[in-house]
Design a protein around this motif. Sequence first.
Motif, PDB file in Angstrom:
ATOM      1  N   ILE A  41      -2.463  14.550  -5.423  1.00 48.94           N
ATOM      2  CA  ILE A  41      -2.835  13.834  -4.189  1.00 48.94           C
ATOM      3  C   ILE A  41      -2.025  14.306  -2.987  1.00 48.94           C
ATOM      4  O   ILE A  41      -2.116  13.713  -1.906  1.00 48.94           O
ATOM      5  CB  ILE A  41      -2.626  12.314  -4.364  1.00 48.94           C
ATOM      6  CG1 ILE A  41      -1.137  12.016  -4.631  1.00 48.94           C
ATOM      7  CG2 ILE A  41      -3.518  11.758  -5.459  1.00 48.94           C
ATOM      8  CD1 ILE A  41      -0.803  10.545  -4.650  1.00 48.94           C
ATOM      9  N   ARG A  42      -1.235  15.373  -3.143  1.00 44.27           N
ATOM     10  CA  ARG A  42      -0.352  15.782  -2.049  1.00 44.27           C
ATOM     11  C   ARG A  42      -1.117  16.188  -0.797  1.00 44.27           C
ATOM     12  O   ARG A  42      -0.618  16.023   0.320  1.00 44.27           O
ATOM     13  CB  ARG A  42       0.565  16.915  -2.494  1.00 44.27           C
ATOM     14  CG  ARG A  42      -0.174  18.207  -2.822  1.00 44.27           C
ATOM     15  CD  ARG A  42       0.749  19.206  -3.503  1.00 44.27           C
ATOM     16  NE  ARG A  42       1.908  19.467  -2.692  1.00 44.27           N
ATOM     17  CZ  ARG A  42       2.972  20.133  -3.120  1.00 44.27           C
ATOM     18  NH1 ARG A  42       3.019  20.575  -4.370  1.00 44.27           N
ATOM     19  NH2 ARG A  42       3.998  20.343  -2.322  1.00 44.27           N
ATOM     20  N   THR A  89       0.833  -1.206   0.000  1.00 46.82           N
ATOM     21  CA  THR A  89       0.000   0.000   0.000  1.00 46.82           C
ATOM     22  C   THR A  89       0.863   1.250   0.000  1.00 46.82           C
ATOM     23  O   THR A  89       1.073   1.872  -1.039  1.00 46.82           O
ATOM     24  CB  THR A  89      -0.920  -0.002   1.226  1.00 46.82           C
ATOM     25  OG1 THR A  89      -0.126  -0.135   2.412  1.00 46.82           O
ATOM     26  CG2 THR A  89      -1.900  -1.169   1.174  1.00 46.82           C
ATOM     27  N   ALA A  90       1.382   1.646   1.157  1.00 45.10           N
ATOM     28  CA  ALA A  90       2.014   2.949   1.305  1.00 45.10           C
ATOM     29  C   ALA A  90       3.422   3.009   0.749  1.00 45.10           C
ATOM     30  O   ALA A  90       4.006   4.086   0.680  1.00 45.10           O
ATOM     31  CB  ALA A  90       2.038   3.336   2.784  1.00 45.10           C
ATOM     32  N   ILE A 130      -3.902   2.019  -8.465  1.00 47.10           N
ATOM     33  CA  ILE A 130      -4.466   1.154  -7.414  1.00 47.10           C
ATOM     34  C   ILE A 130      -3.716   1.368  -6.101  1.00 47.10           C
ATOM     35  O   ILE A 130      -4.329   1.482  -5.030  1.00 47.10           O
ATOM     36  CB  ILE A 130      -4.378  -0.319  -7.846  1.00 47.10           C
ATOM     37  CG1 ILE A 130      -5.305  -0.577  -9.050  1.00 47.10           C
ATOM     38  CG2 ILE A 130      -4.765  -1.243  -6.690  1.00 47.10           C
ATOM     39  CD1 ILE A 130      -5.188  -1.974  -9.638  1.00 47.10           C
ATOM     40  N   ARG A 131      -2.390   1.480  -6.176  1.00 48.15           N
ATOM     41  CA  ARG A 131      -1.603   1.641  -4.956  1.00 48.15           C
ATOM     42  C   ARG A 131      -1.900   2.987  -4.293  1.00 48.15           C
ATOM     43  O   ARG A 131      -1.965   3.086  -3.063  1.00 48.15           O
ATOM     44  CB  ARG A 131      -0.117   1.520  -5.259  1.00 48.15           C
ATOM     45  CG  ARG A 131       0.305   0.136  -5.736  1.00 48.15           C
ATOM     46  CD  ARG A 131       0.244  -0.872  -4.608  1.00 48.15           C
ATOM     47  NE  ARG A 131       1.237  -0.591  -3.614  1.00 48.15           N
ATOM     48  CZ  ARG A 131       2.518  -0.988  -3.683  1.00 48.15           C
ATOM     49  NH1 ARG A 131       2.909  -1.714  -4.713  1.00 48.15           N
ATOM     50  NH2 ARG A 131       3.370  -0.674  -2.731  1.00 48.15           N
ATOM     51  N   ILE A 132      -2.079   4.035  -5.103  1.00 47.06           N
ATOM     52  CA  ILE A 132      -2.421   5.355  -4.542  1.00 47.06           C
ATOM     53  C   ILE A 132      -3.782   5.277  -3.862  1.00 47.06           C
ATOM     54  O   ILE A 132      -3.975   5.808  -2.757  1.00 47.06           O
ATOM     55  CB  ILE A 132      -2.416   6.444  -5.633  1.00 47.06           C
ATOM     56  CG1 ILE A 132      -0.991   6.640  -6.176  1.00 47.06           C
ATOM     57  CG2 ILE A 132      -2.989   7.758  -5.094  1.00 47.06           C
ATOM     58  CD1 ILE A 132      -0.008   7.092  -5.124  1.00 47.06           C
ATOM     59  N   ALA A 133      -4.714   4.574  -4.484  1.00 45.88           N
ATOM     60  CA  ALA A 133      -6.039   4.437  -3.878  1.00 45.88           C
ATOM     61  C   ALA A 133      -5.946   3.693  -2.546  1.00 45.88           C
ATOM     62  O   ALA A 133      -6.567   4.096  -1.547  1.00 45.88           O
ATOM     63  CB  ALA A 133      -6.963   3.693  -4.844  1.00 45.88           C
ATOM     64  N   LEU A 134      -5.184   2.584  -2.517  1.00 43.77           N
ATOM     65  CA  LEU A 134      -5.015   1.839  -1.264  1.00 43.77           C
ATOM     66  C   LEU A 134      -4.326   2.703  -0.208  1.00 43.77           C
ATOM     67  O   LEU A 134      -4.692   2.675   0.970  1.00 43.77           O
ATOM     68  CB  LEU A 134      -4.185   0.576  -1.521  1.00 43.77           C
ATOM     69  CG  LEU A 134      -4.889  -0.545  -2.298  1.00 43.77           C
ATOM     70  CD1 LEU A 134      -3.888  -1.636  -2.655  1.00 43.77           C
ATOM     71  CD2 LEU A 134      -6.032  -1.138  -1.483  1.00 43.77           C
TER      72      LEU A 134
END
Length: 816
Positions: free
Chosen positions: A777-778, A99-100, A734-738
């Motif tokens: 997304i910052r 994820t992060a 997808i990773r940014i969403a998670l």
Amino acid sequence: MLDAITWAVWGQARTRTQDELIHQGQTDMVVDLEFSARGQTYKISRRHSRKRGKQGASSLELQLFSDGTFIPITGNTIRETEAVVKDLLNMDYDTFVNTAFLLQGKADLFSSSTPARRKETLAEVLGLGYYDSLALKARELGRDQDKLITSIDSNVAFHAEELEKRDLYQSNLSSAQSNLSDLEKSMQIALSEKSFIESKIDKLKLTESMIDASRNRVKSAKAELQQLQMSLERFQTELAEAEKIQLKELEIGKKYSALQQALLEEQLISEKGAKHKDLSDAANKLEQSIDIESTRLKERIQSMQNQIDGLSVLSAQLPELNKSVSLMEQQKSDLHKLKLNSEQLDKSISTLETKSAVLNNENSLLKKTMDDTRQKYDYLNLDEAVCPVCSAALNDKKIKALRIEYESSGAEAKAEYLKNQNQVAEVGKEISFEQAKLSEINEQAANLSAEISTKEDSLRREIAAAENAEASIKNLSGELLSLQNRLSSSSFCNLEKLKLVQIQSDLDSLKYDSQKHESLIKLIESLKPYEDSMRQLNQAKDSINLINENISQSSMLLESRSKEIKQATQEIIDLEKDLVELPEVTRQLDEVLRHSLGLEKQRAHFAEETGRLRERLDHCERIENQINKQMKTRKAAEKESRLLKDLAGAFGPNGIQAMIIETAIPQIQDEANEMLFRLTDGGLSIRLDLTEGRKDRSTGNPSEQLEIRVSDEMGTRSYETFSGGEAFRINFAIRIALSKVLASRSGAPLPILFIDEGFGSQDEFGQDRLKEAINFIRDDFEKILVITHIEEIKDAFPARIEVEKTSSGSTFKVIS
């Protein structure tokens, strides 16, 4: 840096083993990391050391910042401490890298995972493990309530049989109480009869006691009567003895006077005897002192003579010892000559070695000259030989002349060389001979030096001892002569001898006669019995009147005791008539006691039975109360069990978890599609579907899987069919969403996004879109950390940490 962070927190990084993280050439590593979580500041320190051929050693410490200092909260083991860290962060390493943390080369870690693994990662991101733990706890508590219900049912069934006997216990209790009442009445009658008989027996016992007392009085009186008779006879005997002694009064008086005269004379002569003894003892002591001093002088004379004899032996050795000293001086002279010869040989050997070195040096130069001449000679055989001086071509005549010159020069050098070699050989032989001779001389000198050193100390001590002995003999001889003169002339103990003469004079003037003294003592011994006779005579005179008085009193008491015995005997006869009925009364009492004892045993039996039955009835009542309480507990347990089963279902995969996932999947899908729309101008979109997987062996229910469906202008296709750039943008979205879901999760302590490279697969247009997406997304994260080597990407972010590798290690600087 990221490897250091993840290794410090979870003990994992991109490498397969911890040893691979250690800097080359080092044997250990350590990371100290401070971080904030749940409103608190923590410090974690992890250390690891590798050992060649052995498993490395690791340590982990966790501290909490409080009151201006860090307080240790480390567990007992590394595993326990890692569990505390995981609970603080609410995630493990796999969830972090899915994820992060967009790890370099592993941006597709979530997308390329199996559908089942995707579902597990999503559940971890959403924190569904907490609900699993609640469901597990609810099921455990429910099983505890079921066990309690089973235990209560078993206990109630066990005690039901006891309650059924309560009516029988009550009936038996009434019967036992009735019997006990009848026995109490019978015992009252038996006790009254027993008291009457015992009173009668007490009176008869009193009569019996009176008879015993009278018999004892008669017995005592008879004994006293016998004693009085014996006393009367003794008094009469004493009176006869006293009268007999009075008849010898004249004889006893005469002998007693002679005894007193003899005692007076003996006292006077005893005083002379005591003085005679004291003077004799003093004379003996003086004579002993004189004898002791004479013996002591003789012993000292003998001891000194023995010392002189022993010292004479040592003194007699002095001439021989002086000869040994002369011999040793000769040996020292020989040693000095040997040392001089050794020094001369050392100089000779040094001269020969120098000569050999000079000859060898000359031969080295000659050898070089011969080698040069040979090279020049061989050079003349070449076709294009030239003059070594002017470099002009040489003709045959010149070459021949040079050859003759070179041959002559070489022969001379060779002859000189061989001559020098022979001289070197000769010098070598001389050196060997001289060295052998030197070794022999040095060995002789060493042996002689050791011998001199050993003998010199010994001789010095022996000569000193002999000289001291000679001096001591002179001193002892004078003292010995003095002692011998004293002994021969009796010039010792002069005072004691004067005292002895005076004592002898006193003994003569005392005129003590020991024989007369002994005769007087024998006379006193023969008259000594009359001293007792005089005492007995005086006692007899004084006791005659007293004895007559005692005889009169004894006669009166004898008559009185005889009358008392006669009177007491008559009383005993009268009392014995009343004791005839005592055996019959005693038999009646025994009968009453046996009857009372039987009644008492029956009463005790029925009393025990009554107590036992009452205890059983009380036990039944307690059981009934206990069962009532347990049934209430059972009812509450059934209600609690149903509630816990409902909670287990609610917290399980099909309850709250399903609701959360169903709510989160559209959110993740929308966040990912919004990002994909920016990255692809609306060219790509995804759909996340939950499907059934394999059945769980423990529950029998099918597991859930998370499928990823990707759509473009060509339709819906599988994720694996997309190119590298497109696949990266899908993974990135997808990773940014998670990560956004993870950062916004309730209680999430890590609202940070890490992006490690990944831009290399994008063209310039794709890179621009990624930069726009990151800036977009910052505001959703507290921090976004991007790792890149691409200059265009670096320049897109104003705040940077630039790391530079140097020969002494990496350095960094912060640019803002």
